[in-house]
Design a protein around this motif. Structure first.
Motif, PDB file in Angstrom:
ATOM      1  N   PHE A  69       0.686  -1.314   0.231  1.00 26.96           N
ATOM      2  CA  PHE A  69      -0.033  -0.145   0.133  1.00 26.96           C
ATOM      3  C   PHE A  69       0.874   1.125   0.100  1.00 26.96           C
ATOM      4  O   PHE A  69       0.580   2.260  -0.847  1.00 26.96           O
ATOM      5  N   LEU A  70       1.930   1.308   0.642  1.00 29.00           N
ATOM      6  CA  LEU A  70       2.389   2.372   1.016  1.00 29.00           C
ATOM      7  C   LEU A  70       4.083   2.529   0.270  1.00 29.00           C
ATOM      8  O   LEU A  70       4.669   3.527   0.309  1.00 29.00           O
ATOM      9  N   GLY A  71       4.460   1.431  -0.266  1.00 30.21           N
ATOM     10  CA  GLY A  71       5.638   1.219  -1.029  1.00 30.21           C
ATOM     11  C   GLY A  71       6.787   1.240  -0.061  1.00 30.21           C
ATOM     12  O   GLY A  71       6.583   1.202   1.075  1.00 30.21           O
ATOM     13  N   PRO A  72       8.260   0.991  -0.454  1.00 28.77           N
ATOM     14  CA  PRO A  72       9.226   0.959   0.452  1.00 28.77           C
ATOM     15  C   PRO A  72       9.553   2.000   1.349  1.00 28.77           C
ATOM     16  O   PRO A  72       8.892   3.096   0.830  1.00 28.77           O
ATOM     17  N   VAL A  73      10.426   1.940   1.986  1.00 32.43           N
ATOM     18  CA  VAL A  73      10.857   2.844   2.976  1.00 32.43           C
ATOM     19  C   VAL A  73      11.608   4.069   2.051  1.00 32.43           C
ATOM     20  O   VAL A  73      12.561   3.590   1.160  1.00 32.43           O
ATOM     21  N   PRO A  74      11.359   5.235   1.953  1.00 30.93           N
ATOM     22  CA  PRO A  74      11.992   6.158   0.874  1.00 30.93           C
ATOM     23  C   PRO A  74      13.578   6.023   0.897  1.00 30.93           C
ATOM     24  O   PRO A  74      14.097   5.708   2.245  1.00 30.93           O
ATOM     25  N   ALA A  75      14.158   5.940  -0.202  1.00 31.28           N
ATOM     26  CA  ALA A  75      15.406   5.740  -0.318  1.00 31.28           C
ATOM     27  C   ALA A  75      16.386   6.678   0.577  1.00 31.28           C
ATOM     28  O   ALA A  75      17.440   6.467   1.171  1.00 31.28           O
ATOM     29  N   ASP A  76      15.935   8.094   0.478  1.00 29.21           N
ATOM     30  CA  ASP A  76      17.057   8.889   1.102  1.00 29.21           C
ATOM     31  C   ASP A  76      16.818   8.784   2.564  1.00 29.21           C
ATOM     32  O   ASP A  76      17.630   9.429   3.289  1.00 29.21           O
ATOM     33  N   ALA A  77      15.798   8.175   3.064  1.00 29.99           N
ATOM     34  CA  ALA A  77      16.009   8.028   4.446  1.00 29.99           C
ATOM     35  C   ALA A  77      17.011   7.103   5.020  1.00 29.99           C
ATOM     36  O   ALA A  77      17.521   7.184   6.057  1.00 29.99           O
ATOM     37  N   ALA A  78      17.780   6.510   4.238  1.00 33.48           N
ATOM     38  CA  ALA A  78      18.771   5.687   4.460  1.00 33.48           C
ATOM     39  C   ALA A  78      20.043   6.473   4.685  1.00 33.48           C
ATOM     40  O   ALA A  78      21.014   6.119   4.856  1.00 33.48           O
ATOM     41  N   GLU A  79      20.037   7.696   4.149  1.00 34.60           N
ATOM     42  CA  GLU A  79      21.251   8.526   4.153  1.00 34.60           C
ATOM     43  C   GLU A  79      21.336   9.076   5.701  1.00 34.60           C
ATOM     44  O   GLU A  79      20.469   9.174   6.360  1.00 34.60           O
ATOM     45  N   GLU A  80      22.637   8.826   5.833  1.00 32.11           N
ATOM     46  CA  GLU A  80      22.818   9.422   7.518  1.00 32.11           C
ATOM     47  C   GLU A  80      22.691  10.846   7.755  1.00 32.11           C
ATOM     48  O   GLU A  80      23.011  11.831   7.000  1.00 32.11           O
ATOM     49  N   PRO A  81      21.998  11.120   8.635  1.00 33.70           N
ATOM     50  CA  PRO A  81      21.576  12.609   9.036  1.00 33.70           C
ATOM     51  C   PRO A  81      23.112  13.296   9.222  1.00 33.70           C
ATOM     52  O   PRO A  81      23.907  12.808   9.546  1.00 33.70           O
ATOM     53  N   THR A  82      22.767  14.599   9.062  1.00 32.64           N
ATOM     54  CA  THR A  82      23.914  15.617   9.248  1.00 32.64           C
ATOM     55  C   THR A  82      24.419  15.793  10.552  1.00 32.64           C
ATOM     56  O   THR A  82      23.446  15.325  11.650  1.00 32.64           O
ATOM     57  N   ALA A  83      25.589  16.157  10.945  1.00 32.30           N
ATOM     58  CA  ALA A  83      25.834  16.339  12.509  1.00 32.30           C
ATOM     59  C   ALA A  83      25.030  17.029  13.273  1.00 32.30           C
ATOM     60  O   ALA A  83      24.533  17.063  14.310  1.00 32.30           O
ATOM     61  N   SER A  84      24.664  18.581  12.466  1.00 33.24           N
ATOM     62  CA  SER A  84      23.672  19.409  13.088  1.00 33.24           C
ATOM     63  C   SER A  84      22.424  18.633  13.753  1.00 33.24           C
ATOM     64  O   SER A  84      21.921  18.949  14.522  1.00 33.24           O
ATOM     65  N   GLU A  85      22.024  17.776  12.639  1.00 30.25           N
ATOM     66  CA  GLU A  85      20.716  17.265  13.075  1.00 30.25           C
ATOM     67  C   GLU A  85      20.809  16.078  14.186  1.00 30.25           C
ATOM     68  O   GLU A  85      20.188  15.819  14.996  1.00 30.25           O
ATOM     69  N   HIS A  86      21.988  15.684  14.170  1.00 31.62           N
ATOM     70  CA  HIS A  86      22.510  14.458  15.385  1.00 31.62           C
ATOM     71  C   HIS A  86      22.166  15.236  16.872  1.00 31.62           C
ATOM     72  O   HIS A  86      21.800  14.921  17.700  1.00 31.62           O
TER      73      HIS A  86
END
Lengths: 407, 210
Positions: free
Chosen positions: A387-404
């Motif tokens: 129904f929803l498709g796979p988890v978006p590919a960009d989600a696999a990208e590691e968050p930036t340090a500022s986001e951490h």
């Protein structure tokens, strides 16, 4: 000596508003399921008016007792009750009008019977009492506001509950002082049960017939006595804190109503629903919110796409939570609250959901589902993916340090 | 099995006897005691102050009026009613001792065009009226029809029951049933040994003439 009233200590505007929602929801269900249109078959000559309605001209009732009139009455009733439930502008005045509409509705129904029973009148009186209260200060489309006196929400809920208590005390006193002791002896309730089972009724329950053996005469007399004592003692509800004694009272009333319904085919569904007025309906919401809105720290596995997705998106809705990427976090994601309590996997996701505005209910639902504390899977399941498709590919990208480091 | 209703004067006695007066006075004293304890020995009154003087005044007047009607109204189960206090009424149910269950009962029956007969449940056909009000009306009409105090009472029962028959005929016809005849009976005996006495019968022509 002063006995201290304990009922409804600590209630809020939301508690009163939820009571208002319950009252008007009862009305709407009552009207929607009512086969009022069948009355069009009955000749007007059979119609009688009662009390104040004797002053209303016959032409008014004749106009209502037509297919269009009955449909119109039902539509107006639903509109008025819905208006007051949702709290549009002028809801308090609309509630006063709802009392009138409700009474007219009941007169139309009971005009073809032989007397006006008290079944729905408690609901009418509680609705009328709502007019005296600021029941639209919360959960309303148009919230009323202004300076309120301290304790007004408690006073309001006490008034609503008191109306329900008074009806029980009145009924219990009437039975005790007019019928006792004979009404509790010699199988009186059993005779009532037999009588009520044998006359025509719309429900068709015959459970009562299983209790007509002489063996049941004394147990039923005791049940009748117990129910009456409960009615007389209902005033005690004012002095009870939340707890099992109060719950026991309410369950006792519900059982008494249900016993009468199942054994005698006499229904009091509105009164059963009104029993919730003895509880602070906002309390569960407050409990869910308690301790759930503070800061916290989440660590997530950047190699888990779903955990990474959460870490990218959740900070926008939960700015007080910090996120940090740590490889191989158990369960994919772990959440630690300010007190050091830690949960992982889906439980951690639920903790994050608790912090999102509007997601409280879903988060709470998740806590009661089986497998609530399971590990966070890396991918969606087959059905969810379909129904929803796979988890978006960009989600696999590691968050930036500022986001951490966001806190 | 035909349905049966109570046909007994002691269901909800409205006769003002010395015993009833004494019992009513005791009931009044009990309720007064409850109210006095609540208002003087507890903080209930103070808890309500926050509502404001106007709202509290209305509330006390309502409770007072309701209490007076609770004490005074002894006729709420009468049909027809000489006096009614609606929107206030006495709250009471199952307050009379029932020495036996059933003395007589009523039944509606329909004969259909194919010759078959079926019981007609008036409480179901007109469910909106509510079971207690409908039962009261049928109980009283049965009494007037079978044991009238005078000819007028019997004529009143015949007229009202014919009107109900018209209503039932209309409702059954709307359900697609071809009704040839409707009857109203008095039923006695026990569930296992029923004795039905037909009191009134109306043909479809009579019922559809109006």
């Amino acid at each position: 000596m002063s006995l201290r009233i304990r009922l409804h200590e600590g209630v809020t505007a939301r508690s009163l508003a939820l009571a208002r929602v319950v009252v008007f929801a009862i009305w709407i269900v009552f009207v929607v399921q009512d086969p009022l249109h069948d009355l069009v078959f009955l000749p007007f000559e059979l119609f009688h008016t009662y009390g104040v309605f004797e002053f209303v001209p016959d032409s008014f009732w004749q106009a209502i007792l037509t297919p269009a009139g009955l449909l119109g009455l039902k539509a107006v009733a639903i509109l008025v009750f819905g208006w007051a439930l949702l709290g549009f502008r002028g809801a308090r005045w609309m509630t006063a009008f709802a009392v009138v509409v409700g009474m007219v509705y009941l007169q139309v129904r009971k005009g073809f019977g032989g007397h006006w029973d008290h079944r729905e009148l408690t609901l009418v009186y509680v609705t009328a009492a709502l007019v005296l209260t600021p029941a639209w200060d919360a959960f309303a489309v148009h919230r009323t506001n202004g300076v309120r006196r301290d304790g007004i929400y408690r006073a309001s809920l006490l008034v609503l509950s008191f109306v329900v208590i008074v009806q029980y005390v009145f009924i219990g006193a009437a039975r005790t002082f007019i019928g006792a002791p004979g009404v509790f002896l010699d199988g009186t309730l059993q005779n009532w049960v037999e009588n009520r089972n044998l006359r025509p009724n719309p429900f068709g329950f015959d459970i009562g017939t299983y209790f007509l053996d002489p063996f049941w005469a004394v147990p039923l007399d005791l049940l009748f006595l117990g129910g009456t004592i409960l009615e007389l003692a209902s005033i005690v509800l004012l002095f009870l804190r939340p707890g099992w004694i109060k719950v026991g009272f309410v369950i006792g009333f519900a059982v008494f109503h249900m016993a009468i319904f199942l054994m005698m085919n006499v229904a009091f569904p509105e009164n059963i629903a009104l029993l919730v007025l003895f509880f602070d309906l906002d309390a569960p919401l407050r409990r869910m919110r308690a301790g759930r809105s503070g800061a916290g720290a989440a660590t997530f596995d950047p190699g888990n796409p779903r955990a990474a997705l959460l870490a990218r998106r959740a900070p926008a809705q939960s700015p007080e939570v910090s996120f940090r990427a740590v490889p191989s976090v158990p369960g994919g994601i772990e959440f630690t609250d300010p007190d050091g309590r830690s949960v992982s996997g889906r439980a951690a996701v639920t903790e994050l959901m608790y912090r999102r505005r509007g997601w409280l209910g879903i988060a709470w639902l998740r806590t009661i589902l089986p497998g609530f504390d399971g590990p966070l899977r890396a991918e969606r399941g087959a059905v969810a993916s379909w129904f929803l498709g796979p988890v978006p590919a960009d989600a696999a990208e590691e968050p930036t340090a500022s986001e951490h480091d966001r806190v | 099995m035909p349905s049966r209703v109570l046909q007994s004067p002691f269901v909800e006695s409205t006769a003002v006897t010395p015993e009833l007066v004494i019992r009513a006075v005791l009931e009044l004293l009990f309720l007064l005691a409850v109210i006095i304890v609540l208002l003087t020995l507890s903080d209930f009154r103070r808890r309500l102050f926050a509502l404001g003087a106007a709202a509290l005044t209305v509330f006390y007047i309502f409770i007072g009026g309701w209490s007076v009607v609770q004490m005074v109204d002894r006729w709420q189960y009468d049909y027809p009613q000489d006096v009614s206090f609606i929107p206030l009424t006495r709250f009471a149910m199952y307050q009379a001792q029932l020495e036996s269950s059933v003395e007589a009962s009523y039944a509606w029956q329909a004969t259909l065009a194919d010759g078959s007969e079926r019981d007609v449940n008036i409480a179901k056909e007109f469910e909106s009226v509510g079971l207690p009000p409908m039962s009261t009306r049928m109980r009283v009409l049965l009494g007037w029809a079978h044991d009238p105090e005078d000819d007028q009472q019997h004529a009143d029962a015949a007229r009202e029951l014919e009107l109900y028959a018209e209503g039932l005929y209309g409702a059954l016809s709307a359900d697609g049933l071809e009704v040839e005849e409707l009857s109203f009976s008095r039923v006695t005996g026990t569930p296992d040994d029923v004795d039905a006495e037909v009191l009134f019968t109306w043909s479809a022509e009579e019922l559809s003439a109006r």
